[in-house]
Design a protein around this motif. Structure first.
Motif, PDB file in Angstrom:
ATOM      1  N   PHE A   1       0.825  -1.171   0.064  1.00  0.00           N
ATOM      2  CA  PHE A   1       0.203   0.360  -0.088  1.00  0.00           C
ATOM      3  C   PHE A   1       0.779   1.549   0.171  1.00  0.00           C
ATOM      4  O   PHE A   1       0.247   2.312  -0.839  1.00  0.00           O
ATOM      5  N   LYS A   2       1.878   1.341   0.446  1.00  0.00           N
ATOM      6  CA  LYS A   2       3.222   2.312   0.408  1.00  0.00           C
ATOM      7  C   LYS A   2       3.152   2.759  -0.672  1.00  0.00           C
ATOM      8  O   LYS A   2       3.215   4.484  -0.954  1.00  0.00           O
ATOM      9  N   THR A   3       2.740   2.070  -1.833  1.00  0.00           N
ATOM     10  CA  THR A   3       2.749   3.051  -3.099  1.00  0.00           C
ATOM     11  C   THR A   3       1.823   2.774  -4.272  1.00  0.00           C
ATOM     12  O   THR A   3       1.331   4.311  -4.777  1.00  0.00           O
ATOM     13  N   THR A   4       1.005   1.784  -3.977  1.00  0.00           N
ATOM     14  CA  THR A   4      -0.412   1.932  -4.224  1.00  0.00           C
ATOM     15  C   THR A   4      -1.594   2.387  -3.978  1.00  0.00           C
ATOM     16  O   THR A   4      -2.667   2.832  -3.928  1.00  0.00           O
ATOM     17  N   GLY A   5      -1.203   3.321  -2.377  1.00  0.00           N
ATOM     18  CA  GLY A   5      -2.913   2.982  -1.178  1.00  0.00           C
ATOM     19  C   GLY A   5      -3.242   4.485  -1.481  1.00  0.00           C
ATOM     20  O   GLY A   5      -2.171   5.044  -2.355  1.00  0.00           O
ATOM     21  N   VAL A   6      -4.452   4.659  -1.682  1.00  0.00           N
ATOM     22  CA  VAL A   6      -4.804   6.432  -1.850  1.00  0.00           C
ATOM     23  C   VAL A   6      -5.686   6.094  -0.404  1.00  0.00           C
ATOM     24  O   VAL A   6      -5.642   6.083   0.644  1.00  0.00           O
ATOM     25  N   LEU A   7      -6.481   7.909  -0.394  1.00  0.00           N
ATOM     26  CA  LEU A   7      -6.188   8.425   0.979  1.00  0.00           C
ATOM     27  C   LEU A   7      -7.785   7.650   1.484  1.00  0.00           C
ATOM     28  O   LEU A   7      -7.786   7.261   2.817  1.00  0.00           O
ATOM     29  N   SER A   8      -8.553   7.237   0.476  1.00  0.00           N
ATOM     30  CA  SER A   8      -9.877   6.227   1.171  1.00  0.00           C
ATOM     31  C   SER A   8      -9.492   5.245   1.477  1.00  0.00           C
ATOM     32  O   SER A   8     -10.181   4.486   2.523  1.00  0.00           O
ATOM     33  N   ASP A   9      -7.868   4.452   1.222  1.00  0.00           N
ATOM     34  CA  ASP A   9      -7.473   3.270   1.945  1.00  0.00           C
ATOM     35  C   ASP A   9      -7.085   3.041   3.776  1.00  0.00           C
ATOM     36  O   ASP A   9      -7.154   2.213   4.254  1.00  0.00           O
TER      37      ASP A   9
END
Lengths: 252, 537, 351
Positions: free
Chosen positions: B142-150
């Motif tokens: 998630f460090k690279t693919t995560g977005v605020l909603s996660d």
């Protein structure tokens, strides 16, 4: 010829040699005697560059020898015969002498060396002198101990060194052989300075035509003619043990 | 402060999550599972869509089982099995271990079209994997693919998480997402947090953050740069320590090998090229003991095999050493060059013998107690097996020292080392001392071999890798000097690791050899040369 | 009389019988090529004998010098075998090299390659030898240090960055000086060339060891310190023979190259050098005949046993090491001499 001053060497704290002063003239034959471990061979090792002393000076013909390499010292004119015969045991006696022969000794001269007739004459001459003339084709390693000693002396002779350091030349020789060696050394001293280390008193008596030096525990005990040294009480004590002096101390 | 916020957020999440569940299940969950397990083709698509839209944690194990093609049905329940694990788990309603009879298990497969439907959830499903390192990895993703909603979802998962590493990974993921948000307040919050607790895994997100063009938080950028600097300098220190440590452990092995070599060379003037093969024999002894434990003793005893093989390696290698001494080396005392050639021959024979008996590559399993290591600080771990090797070396060196300088045998060994003939004439049985010394020296090599099974494979020519280096240790240390051998072994070990760190392994080695070459220009007889009058010929 | 017999037999077999066999079709060309290779190895063994047998210096770099010669020739052959329009060897192309490295450039020319292949190992040996001998590092220390150097060079040659083909080495040649290497007459020519080279170098070594220089070498072996006290600069002599030995090995390597068609770093490791030493030891150290006999016998054995019983070879080789050192200090040649002496004395007694 050779001037030694303040020479000091120790191995791991043990003082092996502590020589204030020592000198010999040109064409002198000097005998050094002394008990085992007195530093006689160490002294020769220092002069010919095998051992490095902690301090002091050794001058040969006015040149400082300390700090020079063995080859340089040898080139200056110091020849050495070792206690244990050090010869080229895999070569013939003749080849041993050929290598000992004075002359240019760099790689290229050896590489292109052609035997000259006067070289051969010289080798034969020396071989005759030391009595190895019949053994020239023998492999040196198969010689008797006495003959090995002679061979080493012959190598030193061929080098024509002005100063010859001869360490125990008569060891392992019969009386006849020893006498012959003695004569040889006396003969050599006519043209060279010679220092001889020896244990055998009979042999020393024969060759001690000049001064004898007595080295004890690294120090020069006394110097003088053979008679003087033989009658010196201190020398007798050293050789016979200190029983006498202990008794004297007890009396007083 | 941080805790309060997260508790609050978590609370919110639970409430929202709960309400979501109640509100939006178009098909009840139990029904969904039933449809899937019975592969009701008419409703499969519908159910899949429903599961995806609902996005419920409770269904993640099920979904991941479907996607990874490891879903089974057992007495009506959905069961799965994770790779690298022997246990079976039920996947719904709860992920927990379950005992099954394998023959009643049947696999449930789905067509690609169904499996791909779950792709949108793929990065999330492994967040509830039973294996902690898998969870850690999927959090990190998630460090690279995560977005605020996660973020909310990730935070909710943290509540039930117990593993520290996973929690750390979750924090990293959240921080990274916040850093990349356009919210300066969130960014500053992360930066303050990182200023207090450095984390090397945040290096990349921070670098990205600093490099980000749209980023207008100038002050934040400066703070980030500072943190990066701190992290990097800390990394460097850790690296240095790590290298020093592996250097010392390499040095220890070298020392164990070189110790025997040096003693033997000092004693008899023998260059024993087959010394490395005694190392190999020690290693194969450990291997054989392991096989014996596996074959003949109860399984619970298995971990004891290593401790049994340590002394046995010493004895077996020692006996081989004795044999070689009696057959070959006895005739070669004080003829170093001939002994070099003869023992090289012995080493060829021993290597081929090992290859004939054991084949090419075998391995010894480390005992459980030596796996893992001490976590000194984040990013710096000192593995137990290497620590053990260092400790073992210490003990062996002390023992050797004791035997050498405090025992009667040692006195005799030293006497023979100094003067063979004189010792013989003083009534020391030189032959016996030779044999005993050889036994000890080869035994030490055997112990080294046994220790080396902890960090590498057992191969027939393993001794050859260390033999040249060990000889260099002896040469640099000064022949027959215990203290010289110790210093040069550790020195060479550390230096070679340091050079390997700065240059590539090969060049490091070449540089080290050059240094040794020039060192010997300066001290031709090694660190601790023999003193005294001695003839050269 | 007996002394010369072995030469006559050698010449008879290899310069007469073998070629006749080849022309009459009795001996396949591959056998000749095999012997041609052995001759090259025997040349290298002569170098070992000069350095170790005569001077008593146990060097572990002889295989390295052999390989340097082979690599030099290999570089020339690589460049001269490049297909039309290609200017770089393929392994360089794979490594994204765009220009021929400077040290490859002279090897495009055969005469430069010839000179450099001998000169480079010579100079390398000279520098290395000077630094080691200057400090009177000898005997075991010398062996261990040269062993380390050989290892270091092996590692360097195995790297791709050193532009010498890495672990694959240099291979895949079709032509040598414009001759097709697959042609049997070319193979035969190389065989004769190797035989000639062996003869010439043997003759050169023979003169060398019987010169005063040669005697000095033996003298250094017997008593280095006596040599120093007899005014000889031992360091110079040691360096000189080390260089000569290296260059002789390089010549062997250069001739070896076109006959095997491949050279890899594996040929220069420590084991290869130690094996060369055991050839000489088995044949008879300190005798030039011994070096040649040892190299030929052991390599023949290698070829035979690795085809008949591959797994037994290391046992045999190891056993030979041990037996030679323990029971044959003078090698095969020495053994034969001894037996002859015994026979002679028996003869004399009965007569």
């Amino acid at each position: 010829m050779l001037e030694v001053k303040d020479l000091k060497v120790s191995f791991g704290g043990l003082v092996a040699l502590n020589l204030d002063t020592f000198s010999i003239r040109k064409n002198e034959l000097r005998v050094i005697i002394g008990p085992n471990g007195a530093g006689k061979s160490t002294f020769m090792d220092i002069v010919c560059g095998k051992t490095k002393p902690q301090q002091g000076s050794v001058k040969f013909k006015g040149l400082e020898l300390l700090g020079r390499k063995e080859v340089e010292i040898a080139k200056l004119g110091v020849g050495r015969k070792f206690q244990k015969p050090s010869i080229f045991s895999g070569l013939t006696v003749y080849d041993n002498l050929l290598l000992g022969l004075d002359g240019p000794k760099d790689v290229f001269t050896s590489y292109f060396y052609k035997l000259a007739s006067y070289d051969k004459d010289r080798i034969v001459e020396v071989a005759e002198k030391v009595g190895l003339i019949d053994d020239l084709t023998m492999i040196a390693g198969s010689l008797s101990h006495g003959k090995k000693q002679w061979l080493e002396i012959a190598i030193v002779m061929l080098q024509d060194s002005e100063l010859m350091l001869i360490d125990e030349p008569a060891a392992g020789m019969s009386d006849v052989e020893a006498e012959k060696t003695g004569n040889l050394l006396c003969d050599l001293s006519k043209k060279h300075s010679v220092i001889v280390i020896e244990h055998d008193m009979k042999f020393v008596e024969q060759i001690a035509i000049e001064k004898v030096s007595v080295l004890v525990r690294g120090q020069m005990l006394t110097e003088g003619t053979f008679q003087e040294v033989r009658n010196n009480q201190e020398v007798i004590d050293c050789y016979l043990g200190s029983a006498n002096s202990a008794q004297q101390k007890a009396h007083s | 402060m941080k805790n309060k916020i997260s508790i609050f957020v978590a609370f919110l999440m639970v409430v929202i999550g709960w309400t979501q569940e109640v509100e939006s299940y178009s098909i009840p969950l139990d029904t969904c599972v039933n449809v899937l397990l019975h592969k009701d083709a008419t409703r499969l698509k519908e159910v899949a869509t429903c599961l995806v839209t609902n996005d419920d944690i409770a269904t993640y194990p099920l979904i991941s089982a479907i996607v990874d093609k490891r879903l089974f049905v057992y007495k009506g329940t959905a069961v799965t099995k994770f790779p690298g694990d022997t246990l079976y788990y039920s996947v719904y309603p709860k992920l927990e271990t379950i005992s099954v009879q394998q023959e009643k298990l049947s696999e449930v497969n789905f067509p690609r079209s169904i499996r791909t439907k779950f792709n949108v959830l793929s990065k999330k499903v492994n967040l509830v994997h039973p294996n902690k390192s898998v969870r850690e990895m999927s959090f990190r993703s998630f460090k690279t693919t995560g977005v605020l909603s996660d973020v909310d979802f990730l935070t909710s998962l943290k509540i039930n998480e117990e593993e520290e590493e996973v929690l750390l990974a979750a924090d990293e993921a959240i921080y990274s997402i916040w850093l990349h948000s356009n919210n300066a307040a969130l960014q500053n919050k992360v930066l303050s947090e990182l200023e207090e607790n450095m984390n090397v895994h945040m290096l990349d997100p921070l670098l990205d953050y600093v490099a980000l063009k749209e980023n207008t938080n100038v002050e934040g950028k400066e703070r980030a740069k500072k943190i990066i600097e701190n992290i990097e300098s800390r990394e460097k220190t850790i690296n240095v320590i790590q290298n020093l440590f592996s250097g010392i452990s390499l040095g220890s092995i070298l020392l164990l090998v070189a110790l025997g070599l040096s003693i033997i060379y000092g004693l008899g003037g023998v260059i024993n090229m087959s010394h490395g093969e005694f190392v190999m024999i020690g290693a194969y002894t450990a291997f054989s003991v392991q096989q014996f434990f596996i074959g003949f003793l109860p399984e619970s005893w298995f971990d004891l095999f290593f401790w049994a093989s340590l002394p046995l390696s010493f004895v077996v290698s020692g006996c081989f050493g004795l044999l070689v001494e009696k057959l070959v080396i006895r005739h070669l005392y004080s003829r170093p060059l001939e002994s070099l050639l003869g023992t090289w021959g012995v080493s060829l024979i021993l290597i081929q013998l090992a290859r004939t008996i054991f084949g090419d590559v075998t391995a010894v399993k480390s005992p459980e107690i030596l796996s893992g290591g001490i976590n000194v600080t984040q990013g710096l771990m000192l593995p137990y097996n290497r620590l053990f090797i260092i400790g073992l070396t210490l003990v062996m060196v002390l023992l050797t020292y004791f035997v050498f300088f405090k025992s009667k045998l040692g006195l005799k060994i030293r006497a023979v080392t100094q003067n063979r003939d004189m010792s013989a004439s003083l009534g020391v049985s030189v032959k016996r001392i030779d044999s005993l010394t050889f036994f000890l020296g080869s035994g030490l090599a055997g112990v080294a071999g046994c220790a080396m099974t902890l960090i590498g494979n057992v191969v027939p020519n393993m001794g050859q890798t260390y033999i040249v280096d060990s000889f260099l240790v002896v040469v640099v240390g000064g022949v027959g000097k215990l203290i010289g051998t110790i210093i040069s072994a550790l020195g060479l070990g550390v230096l070679s690791k340091v050079f390997e760190f700065f240059y590539e392994a090969v060049y490091g080695k070449v540089i080290l050899l050059l240094i040794i070459f020039f060192f010997l220009q300066y001290k031709p007889k090694g660190l601790f040369p023999d003193k005294g009058r001695h003839s050269d010929d | 009389m007996l002394k010369n017999k072995i030469y006559i037999i050698f010449i008879l077999v290899f310069a007469l019988l073998m070629p006749i066999g080849y022309f009459t079709g009795l001996v396949p060309i591959n056998t000749l090529t095999l012997w041609g290779r052995y001759f090259c190895l025997a040349i290298a063994a002569l170098g070992v004998d000069l350095i170790w047998g005569y001077t008593g210096i146990l060097s572990m770099t002889q295989a390295l010098f052999f390989c340097m010669g082979a690599y030099g020739m290999g570089m020339y052959m690589t460049l001269s075998n490049l297909p039309e329009g290609q200017f770089l060897p393929s392994f360089m192309v794979w490594n994204q090299v765009t220009e021929l490295p400077f040290f490859w450039v002279p090897f495009d020319n055969f005469s430069y390659a010839l000179v450099l292949s001998i000169l480079v190992p010579g100079v390398f040996a000279g520098v290395l030898g000077y630094f080691i001998f200057r400090k009177r590092i000898k005997g075991v220390y010398f062996a261990i240090i040269t062993q380390a150097i050989a290892l270091a060079m092996f590692l360097l040659f195995s790297r791709n960055e050193t532009m010498l083909g890495g672990t694959n080495g240099l291979t895949d040649f079709k032509f040598f000086l414009g001759f097709d290497l697959r042609d049997t007459s070319v193979k035969f020519g190389l065989y004769i060339l190797s035989l000639l080279a062996l003869g010439l170098i043997y003759w050169y070594c023979h003169g060398l060891v019987n010169s005063k220089f040669g005697k000095a070498l033996v003298a250094i072996r017997d008593s280095e310190s006596r040599m120093r006290f007899t005014k000889y600069k031992v360091t110079h002599y040691s360096v000189a023979i080390f260089m000569i030995g290296a260059m002789i090995a390089a010549v062997g390597g250069m001739l070896y190259m076109p006959q095997t068609g491949i050279i890899t770093p594996g040929r220069m490791d420590v084991q290869a050098s130690i094996e060369m030493i055991i050839w000489v030891a088995l044949g008879g150290r300190g005798k030039l005949k011994g070096a040649v006999v040892g190299a030929l016998v052991l390599n023949l054995m290698y070829s035979v046993f690795t085809t008949v019983l591959p797994s037994s070879w290391l046992y045999i080789l190891g056993g030979l090491f041990v037996i030679t050192v323990l029971y044959l200090p003078k090698g095969i040649v020495g053994l034969v001499d001894q037996m002859k002496e015994k026979l002679n004395s028996m003869f004399v007694k009965t007569a």
